[in-house]
Design a protein around this motif. Sequence first.
Motif, short mmCIF file in Angstrom:
data_model
loop_
_atom_site.label_atom_id
_atom_site.label_comp_id
_atom_site.label_asym_id
_atom_site.label_seq_id
_atom_site.Cartn_x
_atom_site.Cartn_y
_atom_site.Cartn_z
N ASP A 152 3.20 1.35 -10.49
CA ASP A 152 3.91 0.07 -10.58
C ASP A 152 3.83 -0.52 -11.98
O ASP A 152 2.83 -0.36 -12.68
N PRO B 183 7.95 -3.66 -10.04
CA PRO B 183 8.45 -2.29 -10.07
C PRO B 183 8.35 -1.72 -11.49
O PRO B 183 8.10 -2.45 -12.43
N LYS C 30 10.05 2.28 -1.27
CA LYS C 30 10.16 3.35 -0.29
C LYS C 30 11.60 3.84 -0.10
O LYS C 30 12.09 3.91 1.02
N TYR D 274 -4.73 4.83 -7.65
CA TYR D 274 -5.96 4.75 -6.86
C TYR D 274 -7.19 4.89 -7.74
O TYR D 274 -7.09 5.20 -8.93
N ALA E 27 10.63 0.76 -7.46
CA ALA E 27 9.41 0.22 -6.85
C ALA E 27 8.57 1.35 -6.28
O ALA E 27 8.99 2.50 -6.24
N SER E 28 7.38 1.02 -5.81
CA SER E 28 6.46 2.06 -5.35
C SER E 28 6.96 2.69 -4.04
O SER E 28 7.74 2.11 -3.30
N ASP F 268 0.80 -1.23 0.00
CA ASP F 268 0.00 0.00 0.00
C ASP F 268 0.83 1.27 0.00
O ASP F 268 0.63 2.16 0.82
N LEU F 269 1.77 1.33 -0.91
CA LEU F 269 2.59 2.53 -1.03
C LEU F 269 2.12 3.35 -2.22
O LEU F 269 1.62 2.79 -3.19
N PRO F 270 2.30 4.67 -2.14
CA PRO F 270 1.91 5.50 -3.29
C PRO F 270 2.85 5.27 -4.48
O PRO F 270 3.89 4.65 -4.34
N PRO F 271 2.49 5.80 -5.65
CA PRO F 271 3.36 5.64 -6.82
C PRO F 271 4.72 6.31 -6.60
O PRO F 271 4.85 7.18 -5.74
N ALA F 272 5.71 5.90 -7.36
CA ALA F 272 7.03 6.52 -7.24
C ALA F 272 6.96 7.96 -7.75
O ALA F 272 6.23 8.27 -8.68
N LYS F 273 7.77 8.82 -7.13
CA LYS F 273 7.68 10.24 -7.44
C LYS F 273 9.04 10.76 -7.90
O LYS F 273 10.07 10.47 -7.28
N SER G 157 7.11 13.96 -11.99
CA SER G 157 5.99 13.08 -12.31
C SER G 157 5.83 12.04 -11.23
O SER G 157 6.77 11.80 -10.46
N ILE G 158 4.65 11.44 -11.16
CA ILE G 158 4.52 10.24 -10.36
C ILE G 158 4.12 9.10 -11.30
O ILE G 158 3.35 9.28 -12.24
N ILE G 159 4.69 7.93 -11.03
CA ILE G 159 4.55 6.81 -11.95
C ILE G 159 4.19 5.55 -11.18
O ILE G 159 4.80 5.25 -10.15
N CYS H 299 8.90 5.22 -3.75
CA CYS H 299 10.19 5.91 -3.86
C CYS H 299 9.98 7.39 -4.15
O CYS H 299 9.03 7.77 -4.82
#
Lengths: 372, 424
Positions: B298, B282, A311, B37, A294-295, A276-281, B294-296, A297
């Motif tokens: 999985d 990933p 993370k 989401y 990975a998510s 349950d981590l947000p998307p990578a930024k 940006s946000i990306i 980050c």
Amino acid sequence: MRAVGIVLAGGNSHKMKELTHKRAVAAMPIAGSYRAIDFALSNMSNSHIQKVAVLTQYNARSLNEHLNSSKWWDFGRKQGGLYVFTPTITLDNGYWYRGTADAIYQNLDFLKRCHEPYVIITSGDAVYKMDYNKVLEYHIAKKADITVVCKDVEPGEDVSRFGTVKMDGSMRIEEFEEKPMIATSNTISTGIYILRRRQLIDLIEYCAEEERYDFVTDILIRYKNLKRIYGYKIKGYWSNISTVDAYYQTNMDFLRPEVRNDFFKGHPSIYSKVSDLPPAKYNPGASVKNSLVASGCIINGTVENSILFKKIFVGNNCVIKNSIILNDVYLGDNTYIENCIVESRDTIRANARYVGENGVKIVVEKNERYAL
Amino acid sequence: MIKKEMIAMLLAGGQGSRLGVLTAKVAKPAVAFGGKYRIIDFPLSNCINSGIDTVGVLTQYQPLRLNTHIGIGIPWDLDRNIGGVSILPPYEKSSSSEWYTGTANAIYQNINYMETFHPDYVLILSGDHIYKMDYEVMLDYHKDNHADITIAAMPVPIEDASRFGVVITDKDGSILEFQEKPSQPKSNLASMGIYIFSWPVLKKALMDLKDVPGCDFGKHVIPHCHEQGKRLFAYEYNGYWKDVGTLGSYWEANMELIDIIPEFNLYEEFWKIYSNNDIIPPQYIAEQAVIERSIIGDGAEIYGEVRNCVVGAGVTVGTGTVVRDSIIMKDVQIGNGCVIDKAIIAEGARIGDQVTLGIGGAVENRFKPQIYAYGLVTIGENTVVPDGVQVGKNTAISGVTSIEDYPGGLLEGGETLIKAGERV
């Protein structure tokens, strides 16, 4: 269902150095989003095996945390389920698992109460995708007592940490050498076995009577002329991670499109516990090339030919090259990291510099984290 | 006996027609948001984070995606032996059968569901807002005031207040007056569509008003209770709350997430937002890729340039492609050599090679100027855009399109291209 699964996940490997100080090999993070045991468990689930026992012993906390719910691999069933067996003191036993055969012996009641006719045994420290039903069909067609899944490696590759096998034309195993100093075969055992459950119970009970504890030396090698032991060759990717170099290389293999596509996009999928981590930024200053991210980050610096697990915070002006950063690491500004594996949940202070000069360097700082 | 102190009823049946082709095949609460989401994840996560483990989700318009997304509620820990999440579509009854005709009517038709849990309080939520809120704190406020109804309300600029239901309160928060979308608002405190009812009050009001056509909370139930002299209180909320009802506000809310420290921060440990993650590998960023601000999500694979974008899970951006200021949802495939400016591309769409989206000036949309505005190119889910075409601003494309649909290889600004055909 025709088979019950056993995953041997108790092992420690001193060849993994600091990386197994806090976890069993089966709990090692792999390819950004997974743990080593996810591959065996997903293969079981995808092969419609519903009842799986994981035998743990060495430093199982991290592994147990990962296995805290059976939902992620779809084992939360009335028929079956995921069982984690750690050695316990009983009326007639006060030992740890003294070997792989002993680990199964100490949980023999579990096997005796199953009704599935076959057992699939695998290890928790290999990265591969496999439909065990195909091996089972092969096992039945060969009328084998035991089927060992084998892999051909490149001639000249160091196989001294594996068992090597030689087969005759019908694929029956004639020779089996455990961890040979000088290899006479480039076919190695992957540690994946199929046999009838009754057969396994008999072999294990007899082994225990003789105070023998190892599945390979005391069953496979000892019985190879008596029992019909066959080899089944795995065609696709298979890699055991139990040395630092093998672990590093296995992770880096996921930067290759054929490996990545097979595991990430091919059917069926590999499952893992969801975090349950947000998307990578990617913030201004981020520059990422040929890397897996990975998510969770947050990246402010340069990342090349590397794998960022979940993370990871990469500070301003950081440079990360040819490295693996394990879960939940904070890298302070101006950090330079090359040819390293950075251990998980660490905080690397600003301006740090780590370079693996002769091979991969493992970075452990164990700093308290105040930021974020 | 089964007993829950408070249960939540989440209204998720609306179409959200102002989102145009984005909601052609899914209900608004199921629209993707923020890379991984869906809009409904926010109220559902708020529920479980507030300790509410019984949630009825009322669905009506295009529920398929919502049903698969929610499942038995595993991502939100709402798979419970007692309670948990229940999907509540309209159903046939022995005496009468009708669709949900209004928000309160939908709740009325599920009185039996609520009764099962013997609740003291019922929380009414809508599934189309982005926010984090602790409903337990709101419940404490409700109890402290011995209120019959508590309405969550937030201050808005007075010029915007006429778009909302407005509450006028005394200094204790007690509601004196209620105005639904007033032309002359007397207050800037806007109702957020979040209500806590004491169960007997809600039940009686629903029974009293059961024959009102299109029975609605804002229009009927709240004024009715107010007339009856019930104790109505406003619970003032000052955090982030975003109604993503239009393409413009939807685009803006997504873009705010890529700020260095966004006002609405998804990276905090506290108050996690949960979602159904069916893609877990990933993301891969290739050698020649460029990513900025940006946000990306999985499992995405980026071979081109991505600037100021929100990119969903499983997206592929091809080599030599430049994507700017856009929202790319889950599983979209973008070919090589494309230039994409300010587009919203819905799930599973396939954009060919050498496609240019968002060229030219902003011409008003000829079909639905109120919806397709803000200079955006909006592409519906599973749409196919062929190689080499150019598309202007304030446009919408939906369905499997081929080169013949683009005269001279161009869809001019302000045009709309909706094809009925399904992807084979």
